[in-house]
Scaffold this active site. Structure first.
Site, PDB file in Angstrom:
ATOM      1  N   PHE A 136      -7.772 -10.971   5.681  1.00  0.00           N
ATOM      2  CA  PHE A 136      -7.657  -9.581   6.128  1.00  0.00           C
ATOM      3  C   PHE A 136      -8.622  -9.370   7.306  1.00  0.00           C
ATOM      4  CE2 PHE A 136      -8.218  -4.984   5.953  1.00  0.00           C
ATOM      5  CZ  PHE A 136      -6.894  -4.578   5.830  1.00  0.00           C
ATOM      6  N   ASP A 205     -13.033 -10.616  -2.124  1.00  0.00           N
ATOM      7  CA  ASP A 205     -12.473  -9.306  -1.789  1.00  0.00           C
ATOM      8  C   ASP A 205     -11.301  -9.063  -2.739  1.00  0.00           C
ATOM      9  OD1 ASP A 205     -11.110  -7.107  -0.740  1.00  0.00           O
ATOM     10  OD2 ASP A 205     -11.598  -7.629   1.333  1.00  0.00           O
ATOM     11  N   TYR A 230      -8.285   2.897  -2.699  1.00  0.00           N
ATOM     12  CA  TYR A 230      -7.088   3.702  -2.401  1.00  0.00           C
ATOM     13  C   TYR A 230      -5.781   2.946  -2.571  1.00  0.00           C
ATOM     14  CZ  TYR A 230      -7.931   1.568   2.245  1.00  0.00           C
ATOM     15  OH  TYR A 230      -8.185   0.698   3.251  1.00  0.00           O
ATOM     16  N   LYS A 231      -5.834   1.698  -3.054  1.00  0.00           N
ATOM     17  CA  LYS A 231      -4.590   0.953  -3.275  1.00  0.00           C
ATOM     18  C   LYS A 231      -4.160   1.149  -4.732  1.00  0.00           C
ATOM     19  CE  LYS A 231      -5.480  -1.942   0.674  1.00  0.00           C
ATOM     20  NZ  LYS A 231      -6.467  -2.872   1.194  1.00  0.00           N
ATOM     21  N   ARG A 377       7.120  -6.160   3.601  1.00  0.00           N
ATOM     22  CA  ARG A 377       6.331  -6.271   2.377  1.00  0.00           C
ATOM     23  C   ARG A 377       6.689  -5.149   1.415  1.00  0.00           C
ATOM     24  NH1 ARG A 377      -0.224  -5.527   2.376  1.00  0.00           N
ATOM     25  NH2 ARG A 377       0.436  -3.430   2.955  1.00  0.00           N
TER      26      ARG A 377
HETATM   27  C1  LIG Z   1      -7.261  -2.593   2.259  1.00  0.00           C
HETATM   28  C2  LIG Z   1      -8.218  -3.709   2.470  1.00  0.00           C
HETATM   29  C3  LIG Z   1      -9.485  -3.462   2.979  1.00  0.00           C
HETATM   30  C4  LIG Z   1      -9.864  -2.069   3.379  1.00  0.00           C
HETATM   31  O1  LIG Z   1     -11.078  -1.985   4.022  1.00  0.00           O
HETATM   32  P1  LIG Z   1     -11.695  -0.552   4.342  1.00  0.00           P
HETATM   33  O2  LIG Z   1     -12.934  -0.871   5.067  1.00  0.00           O
HETATM   34  O3  LIG Z   1     -11.948   0.131   3.029  1.00  0.00           O
HETATM   35  O4  LIG Z   1     -10.699   0.186   5.180  1.00  0.00           O
HETATM   36  C5  LIG Z   1     -10.353  -4.530   3.096  1.00  0.00           C
HETATM   37  N1  LIG Z   1      -9.990  -5.788   2.744  1.00  0.00           N
HETATM   38  C6  LIG Z   1      -8.754  -6.048   2.259  1.00  0.00           C
HETATM   39  C7  LIG Z   1      -8.394  -7.432   1.861  1.00  0.00           C
HETATM   40  C8  LIG Z   1      -7.839  -5.018   2.122  1.00  0.00           C
HETATM   41  O5  LIG Z   1      -6.626  -5.286   1.659  1.00  0.00           O
END
Ligand SMILES: *Cc1c(COP(=O)(O)O)cnc(C)c1O
Length: 418
Positions: A136, A205, A230-231, A377
């Site tokens: 990510f 993560d 938020y997921k 997705r």
């Molecule tokens: C959604 C997501 C994030 C989000 O990061 P924010 O800093 O909270 O916006 C980080 N890492 C992964 C793998 C994600 O899927």
């Protein structure tokens, strides 16, 4: 030909989690298959926000920071309280998780802490942070930032070669447990062990894992973890994230965002920083009370439903969809693992016109998303997605391809957020 419509109806009728959909405010006409990007709104959240704003803030004012404020709000302990509720979802103890900031900021704090560990007394100097290409973006960018300060050296190795890349210079293995694009899940146990054997620490993560797949940080002996609110936790747009630190690292943990809320005694107003015990020292500034309260509702709901049932439905549901697409929409190439135990609660397919297909689906009120350069997705948040929603996605995709509807010009216009 398999009767997928009939199968979906039977699976919905027998779904032990069907009743939980009513605990979310969702439009019945929408097949929402993007809960892995922004979770749905729990029915209890608007009322909670109303209480926090009108009663706790409006009436209670500053007294609401304390437990004896209006309605016993106790805002000041929200980060610990919400962290303790997230903990059992990831195999952690209640004092090992704190809700705070964004995933990006928590990554900065914990990657820094891992690097500081190897600058400490009695340690061989190491500063390589090992990750994989295609991780990510924010995970990689935060390491870039530390590299720019001379604190880290970023090294990327494809997932098949991660273990071989764990040499004596690697300080930290930084991986996303469930890949955001393909859904492929790393073997947390094996990779954590391999990193430890090489003398490195590990940071997982869990953004696409928490609330969707089984996670046991304690059993894996992971060092650090971060994850998203938020997921699958349904904390709302921009919800606070969380951070985990194994108890064996609590005493020595040093993180650079040494704000007053992470001080041992914030209200002593001393000139010199002294870290609070344990994970409390990961706090920097004042918690966002309104957003943190929304996150608490989301976490409470997921905890009530229970991870075992969520995982079982997630696997069955993604497998139903994978089979249906393979049989009925063979021009989509699945890039997610075929084994449900080797993936998260999502599936992705490669197609030259994935962006347009996704837009055409959304117009038909089947909401998935597009991930550059060519992936469609679909996410299966098991708390509220119906098998009928999955079937609708498959049959609409077939129709969009057969009719050529995706060719309409308006579907090619790119929005800022995809
Ligand atoms: C959604 C997501 C994030 C989000 O990061 P924010 O800093 O909270 O916006 C980080 N890492 C992964 C793998 C994600 O899927």
């Amino acid at each position: 030909m398999t009767d997928f419509a009939g199968e979906a109806a039977r699976l919905d009728a027998a779904d032990p989690l069907a009743k939980w959909r009513g605990h979310f405010l969702l439009d019945d006409a929408v097949a929402y298959l993007d809960g892995n990007s922004l979770g749905a709104l729990p029915r209890a959240t608007p009322e909670r926000i109303e209480t926090v704003v009108r009663r706790e803030w409006g009436d209670g004012l500053i007294a609401s920071w304390n437990p004896d404020g209006a309605g016993g709000a106790d805002w000041i302990t929200l980060p610990q309280r919400v962290g303790a509720k997230i903990a059992p979802l990831i195999g952690a103890g209640p004092d090992e998780v704190i809700a705070a900031d964004s995933v990006s900021v928590n990554l900065f704090k914990l990657v820094s802490a891992a690097l500081a560990h190897f600058r400490g007394d009695g340690h061989r100097r190491r500063k390589v942070v090992l990750s994989e290409p295609g991780n990510f973006p924010t995970d990689l960018y935060m390491v870039d930032g530390l590299e720019g300060q001379g604190l880290a050296t970023r090294k990327l190795a494809p997932r098949e070669h991660l273990e071989a890349a764990l040499d004596k210079d690697v300080a930290l293995l930084l991986l996303t447990h469930v890949h955001y694009k393909t859904g492929a899940m790393h073997d947390m146990l094996r990779l954590t062990r391999a990193a430890h054997e090489a003398g490195a620490l590990v940071l997982w993560d869990l953004s696409h894992s928490v609330g969707a797949v089984p996670v046991d940080l304690t059993a894996a002996q992971a060092d650090f973890a971060v994850g998203c609110g938020y997921k699958y936790l349904n904390g709302g747009p921009g919800a606070p994230a969380f951070a985990y630190v194994a108890p064996r690292h609590h005493r020595a943990l040093r993180q650079p965002l040494s704000g007053w809320m992470g001080h041992a005694q914030p209200f002593a107003f001393e000139d010199d920083y002294a870290p609070a015990p344990g994970v409390d020292r990961l706090l920097a500034g004042t918690p966002p009370v309104i957003q943190m309260s929304a996150l608490e509702e989301g976490v409470d709901l997921i905890a009530r439903i229970g991870m075992d049932a969520l995982v079982a439905k997630s696997r069955r549901m993604s497998e139903f969809t994978r089979r249906a697409v393979a049989e009925l929409v063979p021009e989509l190439e699945c890039i997610s693992p075929a084994d449900p135990k080797a993936r998260g609660s999502q599936l992705s397919w490669r197609h030259e016109h994935a962006y347009e297909l996704c837009q055409a689906l959304i117009e038909r009120r089947v909401v998935g998303d597009f991930r550059a350069p060519d992936a469609l997705r679909l996410g299966f948040a098991p708390a509220y997605v119906r098998y009928a929603d999955c079937w609708r996605a498959v049959s609409e995709l077939r129709d969009i391809l057969d009719s050529g509807a995706w060719r309409e010009e308006r579907f090619a216009e790119r929005a800022a957020v995809t």
